[in-house]
Design a protein around this motif. Structure first.
Motif, PDB file in Angstrom:
ATOM      1  N   TYR A   1       0.843  -1.196   0.000  1.00 29.34           N
ATOM      2  CA  TYR A   1       0.000   0.000   0.000  1.00 29.34           C
ATOM      3  C   TYR A   1       0.881   1.250   0.000  1.00 29.34           C
ATOM      4  O   TYR A   1       0.618   2.213  -0.721  1.00 29.34           O
ATOM      5  CB  TYR A   1      -0.927  -0.002   1.222  1.00 29.34           C
ATOM      6  CG  TYR A   1      -1.682   1.299   1.395  1.00 29.34           C
ATOM      7  CD1 TYR A   1      -2.826   1.563   0.641  1.00 29.34           C
ATOM      8  CD2 TYR A   1      -1.238   2.267   2.287  1.00 29.34           C
ATOM      9  CE1 TYR A   1      -3.514   2.762   0.780  1.00 29.34           C
ATOM     10  CE2 TYR A   1      -1.922   3.476   2.427  1.00 29.34           C
ATOM     11  CZ  TYR A   1      -3.055   3.712   1.672  1.00 29.34           C
ATOM     12  OH  TYR A   1      -3.723   4.907   1.801  1.00 29.34           O
ATOM     13  N   TYR A   2       1.950   1.211   0.801  1.00 34.91           N
ATOM     14  CA  TYR A   2       2.817   2.384   0.948  1.00 34.91           C
ATOM     15  C   TYR A   2       3.934   2.456  -0.095  1.00 34.91           C
ATOM     16  O   TYR A   2       4.331   3.545  -0.496  1.00 34.91           O
ATOM     17  CB  TYR A   2       3.466   2.383   2.332  1.00 34.91           C
ATOM     18  CG  TYR A   2       2.567   2.825   3.450  1.00 34.91           C
ATOM     19  CD1 TYR A   2       2.175   4.145   3.580  1.00 34.91           C
ATOM     20  CD2 TYR A   2       2.113   1.909   4.408  1.00 34.91           C
ATOM     21  CE1 TYR A   2       1.350   4.556   4.614  1.00 34.91           C
ATOM     22  CE2 TYR A   2       1.288   2.313   5.449  1.00 34.91           C
ATOM     23  CZ  TYR A   2       0.912   3.642   5.550  1.00 34.91           C
ATOM     24  OH  TYR A   2       0.103   4.046   6.568  1.00 34.91           O
ATOM     25  N   CYS A   3       4.474   1.315  -0.498  1.00 34.34           N
ATOM     26  CA  CYS A   3       5.730   1.320  -1.262  1.00 34.34           C
ATOM     27  C   CYS A   3       5.758   0.354  -2.438  1.00 34.34           C
ATOM     28  O   CYS A   3       5.087  -0.678  -2.434  1.00 34.34           O
ATOM     29  CB  CYS A   3       6.898   0.932  -0.345  1.00 34.34           C
ATOM     30  SG  CYS A   3       7.275   2.101   0.958  1.00 34.34           S
ATOM     31  N   LYS A   4       6.619   0.695  -3.392  1.00 38.21           N
ATOM     32  CA  LYS A   4       7.044  -0.257  -4.412  1.00 38.21           C
ATOM     33  C   LYS A   4       8.254  -0.975  -3.825  1.00 38.21           C
ATOM     34  O   LYS A   4       9.193  -0.327  -3.340  1.00 38.21           O
ATOM     35  CB  LYS A   4       7.438   0.479  -5.688  1.00 38.21           C
ATOM     36  CG  LYS A   4       7.887  -0.435  -6.817  1.00 38.21           C
ATOM     37  CD  LYS A   4       8.244   0.368  -8.065  1.00 38.21           C
ATOM     38  CE  LYS A   4       8.686  -0.549  -9.188  1.00 38.21           C
ATOM     39  NZ  LYS A   4       9.058   0.222 -10.414  1.00 38.21           N
ATOM     40  N   ILE A   5       8.261  -2.306  -3.882  1.00 39.71           N
ATOM     41  CA  ILE A   5       9.296  -3.076  -3.189  1.00 39.71           C
ATOM     42  C   ILE A   5      10.027  -3.984  -4.168  1.00 39.71           C
ATOM     43  O   ILE A   5       9.396  -4.681  -4.961  1.00 39.71           O
ATOM     44  CB  ILE A   5       8.678  -3.920  -2.048  1.00 39.71           C
ATOM     45  CG1 ILE A   5       7.819  -3.035  -1.133  1.00 39.71           C
ATOM     46  CG2 ILE A   5       9.771  -4.614  -1.240  1.00 39.71           C
ATOM     47  CD1 ILE A   5       6.909  -3.796  -0.203  1.00 39.71           C
ATOM     48  N   LYS A   6      11.352  -3.965  -4.092  1.00 47.00           N
ATOM     49  CA  LYS A   6      12.168  -4.813  -4.969  1.00 47.00           C
ATOM     50  C   LYS A   6      13.200  -5.581  -4.146  1.00 47.00           C
ATOM     51  O   LYS A   6      13.878  -4.989  -3.297  1.00 47.00           O
ATOM     52  CB  LYS A   6      12.919  -3.968  -5.999  1.00 47.00           C
ATOM     53  CG  LYS A   6      12.052  -3.344  -7.067  1.00 47.00           C
ATOM     54  CD  LYS A   6      12.931  -2.577  -8.045  1.00 47.00           C
ATOM     55  CE  LYS A   6      12.111  -1.915  -9.145  1.00 47.00           C
ATOM     56  NZ  LYS A   6      12.988  -1.141 -10.072  1.00 47.00           N
ATOM     57  N   ILE A   7      13.316  -6.869  -4.394  1.00 48.73           N
ATOM     58  CA  ILE A   7      14.407  -7.663  -3.841  1.00 48.73           C
ATOM     59  C   ILE A   7      15.596  -7.519  -4.786  1.00 48.73           C
ATOM     60  O   ILE A   7      15.482  -7.796  -5.983  1.00 48.73           O
ATOM     61  CB  ILE A   7      14.004  -9.138  -3.674  1.00 48.73           C
ATOM     62  CG1 ILE A   7      12.928  -9.271  -2.574  1.00 48.73           C
ATOM     63  CG2 ILE A   7      15.212 -10.005  -3.343  1.00 48.73           C
ATOM     64  CD1 ILE A   7      12.415 -10.682  -2.365  1.00 48.73           C
ATOM     65  N   LEU A   8      16.743  -7.075  -4.262  1.00 47.20           N
ATOM     66  CA  LEU A   8      17.889  -6.732  -5.114  1.00 47.20           C
ATOM     67  C   LEU A   8      19.076  -7.682  -4.983  1.00 47.20           C
ATOM     68  O   LEU A   8      19.821  -7.876  -5.940  1.00 47.20           O
ATOM     69  CB  LEU A   8      18.340  -5.298  -4.793  1.00 47.20           C
ATOM     70  CG  LEU A   8      17.247  -4.234  -4.985  1.00 47.20           C
ATOM     71  CD1 LEU A   8      17.703  -2.898  -4.429  1.00 47.20           C
ATOM     72  CD2 LEU A   8      16.877  -4.096  -6.451  1.00 47.20           C
ATOM     73  N   LEU A   9      19.278  -8.244  -3.794  1.00 48.25           N
ATOM     74  CA  LEU A   9      20.392  -9.175  -3.586  1.00 48.25           C
ATOM     75  C   LEU A   9      19.948 -10.319  -2.698  1.00 48.25           C
ATOM     76  O   LEU A   9      19.161 -10.126  -1.758  1.00 48.25           O
ATOM     77  CB  LEU A   9      21.573  -8.468  -2.891  1.00 48.25           C
ATOM     78  CG  LEU A   9      22.385  -7.422  -3.651  1.00 48.25           C
ATOM     79  CD1 LEU A   9      23.407  -6.802  -2.700  1.00 48.25           C
ATOM     80  CD2 LEU A   9      23.088  -8.028  -4.847  1.00 48.25           C
ATOM     81  N   HIS A  10      20.468 -11.504  -2.972  1.00 46.71           N
ATOM     82  CA  HIS A  10      20.283 -12.653  -2.092  1.00 46.71           C
ATOM     83  C   HIS A  10      21.635 -12.935  -1.436  1.00 46.71           C
ATOM     84  O   HIS A  10      22.647 -13.075  -2.130  1.00 46.71           O
ATOM     85  CB  HIS A  10      19.807 -13.875  -2.878  1.00 46.71           C
ATOM     86  CG  HIS A  10      18.405 -13.736  -3.393  1.00 46.71           C
ATOM     87  ND1 HIS A  10      17.314 -14.238  -2.724  1.00 46.71           N
ATOM     88  CD2 HIS A  10      17.912 -13.120  -4.504  1.00 46.71           C
ATOM     89  CE1 HIS A  10      16.210 -13.964  -3.403  1.00 46.71           C
ATOM     90  NE2 HIS A  10      16.551 -13.280  -4.486  1.00 46.71           N
ATOM     91  N   ILE A  11      21.653 -13.025  -0.111  1.00 48.36           N
ATOM     92  CA  ILE A  11      22.919 -13.114   0.626  1.00 48.36           C
ATOM     93  C   ILE A  11      22.895 -14.324   1.558  1.00 48.36           C
ATOM     94  O   ILE A  11      21.988 -14.476   2.389  1.00 48.36           O
ATOM     95  CB  ILE A  11      23.177 -11.817   1.418  1.00 48.36           C
ATOM     96  CG1 ILE A  11      23.187 -10.630   0.444  1.00 48.36           C
ATOM     97  CG2 ILE A  11      24.502 -11.872   2.159  1.00 48.36           C
ATOM     98  CD1 ILE A  11      22.766  -9.329   1.034  1.00 48.36           C
ATOM     99  N   THR A  12      23.882 -15.178   1.420  1.00 45.95           N
ATOM    100  CA  THR A  12      23.939 -16.423   2.195  1.00 45.95           C
ATOM    101  C   THR A  12      24.515 -16.173   3.593  1.00 45.95           C
ATOM    102  O   THR A  12      25.216 -15.181   3.822  1.00 45.95           O
ATOM    103  CB  THR A  12      24.788 -17.466   1.450  1.00 45.95           C
ATOM    104  OG1 THR A  12      26.057 -16.883   1.111  1.00 45.95           O
ATOM    105  CG2 THR A  12      24.093 -17.914   0.177  1.00 45.95           C
ATOM    106  N   PRO A  13      24.235 -17.074   4.537  1.00 46.87           N
ATOM    107  CA  PRO A  13      24.613 -16.870   5.938  1.00 46.87           C
ATOM    108  C   PRO A  13      26.101 -16.658   6.201  1.00 46.87           C
ATOM    109  O   PRO A  13      26.469 -15.910   7.115  1.00 46.87           O
ATOM    110  CB  PRO A  13      24.130 -18.161   6.622  1.00 46.87           C
ATOM    111  CG  PRO A  13      23.003 -18.639   5.771  1.00 46.87           C
ATOM    112  CD  PRO A  13      23.391 -18.285   4.364  1.00 46.87           C
ATOM    113  N   GLU A  14      26.975 -17.297   5.405  1.00 48.80           N
ATOM    114  CA  GLU A  14      28.416 -17.209   5.688  1.00 48.80           C
ATOM    115  C   GLU A  14      29.001 -15.812   5.456  1.00 48.80           C
ATOM    116  O   GLU A  14      30.170 -15.568   5.766  1.00 48.80           O
ATOM    117  CB  GLU A  14      29.190 -18.242   4.868  1.00 48.80           C
ATOM    118  CG  GLU A  14      29.088 -18.088   3.367  1.00 48.80           C
ATOM    119  CD  GLU A  14      27.932 -18.862   2.760  1.00 48.80           C
ATOM    120  OE1 GLU A  14      27.932 -19.042   1.529  1.00 48.80           O
ATOM    121  OE2 GLU A  14      27.020 -19.278   3.525  1.00 48.80           O
ATOM    122  N   ASN A  15      28.201 -14.899   4.941  1.00 43.84           N
ATOM    123  CA  ASN A  15      28.660 -13.518   4.743  1.00 43.84           C
ATOM    124  C   ASN A  15      28.531 -12.674   6.009  1.00 43.84           C
ATOM    125  O   ASN A  15      28.825 -11.478   5.982  1.00 43.84           O
ATOM    126  CB  ASN A  15      27.878 -12.860   3.608  1.00 43.84           C
ATOM    127  CG  ASN A  15      28.206 -13.479   2.264  1.00 43.84           C
ATOM    128  OD1 ASN A  15      29.333 -13.383   1.790  1.00 43.84           O
ATOM    129  ND2 ASN A  15      27.228 -14.143   1.654  1.00 43.84           N
TER     130      ASN A  15
END
Length: 273
Positions: free
Chosen positions: A165-179
């Motif tokens: 409702y409030y925002c346009k949302i984009k997933i930009l990076l996928h980051i694994t736990p070891e980072n």
């Protein structure tokens, strides 16, 4: 941020601290944020300054909010501390609107959010959305999936509706736990939330939208004829072109907005009478 500093500072579970340590990921995030000298940037939870230090190079001043007094003391020891303005407080109590009025400029908020407050913090920021240009956050993958989910998806729920409702949302990076250190048990993603410039959706009162979605998704396995029976009759649902046999997860955001506006007018008419 160095590994040496990580071992000097033991992360606290109460604050959900997981520090980003991969320089390549850090560089990717900075490219995404793309900080500009004239902008007002606010970092939530700078931690060991993995993002703070490089972003300071682009700005005259970076505002940071940190609840952990030990990390505040650590930040003050960095050579770039003259470029940061530190607020030692809870990001859930910070007055973002006040900062906006003081700077007379929309603010950009970013950070590696603690998993234990990410949802609450995003909802809190929505209440001050008129002060915000955009938000860039590291989040638990599961939370991000809920933010972007569409009707019919198992992750679709109240958070999806209010967020979109409030925002346009984009997933930009996928980051694994070891980072991260310590290594979390979950995967993370980096997302952008940009407030809609024009009203993509409209409700007279977002609190009514929040109330309807809360009731609907508390009983998400029930059809809405039953879950929303205290608010709408079956006849009213049909008149609003909403299938009374649908479940909460099958109703679109526009349809929830339609329900919200109908209820708003209904309440107002009752008050007048």
């Amino acid at each position: 941020m160095s590994i040496k500093n990580f071992y000097k500072y033991f992360p606290l579970k109460q604050y959900g601290q997981n520090f980003l340590i991969n320089k390549n990921v850090i560089n990717d995030i900075i490219k995404i944020i793309n900080p500009q000298k004239h902008q007002i940037l606010v970092e939530i939870g700078p931690g060991l300054a993995a993002l703070t230090k490089p972003i300071c190079q682009f700005l005259e001043e970076l505002i940071v909010i940190e609840i952990d007094v030990c990390l505040v003391d650590l930040l003050k020891k960095y050579f770039f501390c003259s470029k940061i303005k530190i607020f030692h407080q809870d990001a859930l109590n910070f007055d973002y609107k006040k900062l906006y009025f003081k700077k007379n400029k929309l603010i950009r908020v970013f950070g590696n959010l603690p998993y234990n407050i990410s949802t609450s913090l995003i909802l809190y920021l929505f209440k001050q959305i008129e002060a915000i240009e955009d938000m860039n956050f590291m989040l638990q993958k599961e939370v991000a999936e809920r933010l972007v989910a569409s009707p019919g998806n198992k992750s679709y729920g109240r958070l999806s509706i209010i967020s979109q409702y409030y925002c346009k949302i984009k997933i930009l990076l996928h980051i694994t736990p070891e980072n991260f250190q310590p290594i979390p048990k979950v995967h993370s993603v980096f997302i952008n939330l940009t407030p809609h410039k024009n009203f993509l959706y409209f409700v007279y009162d977002v609190n009514i939208l929040s109330r309807i979605t809360k009731i609907a998704f508390q009983n998400r396995r029930k059809i809405i004829r039953h879950s929303l029976k205290t608010l709408f009759s079956e006849k009213e649902l049909i008149e609003l072109k909403i299938n009374p046999k649908f479940r909460a997860e099958n109703i679109s955001i526009i349809e929830y907005c339609r329900l919200s506006n109908y209820l708003y007018k209904k309440f107002n008419n009752l008050k007048k009478n």
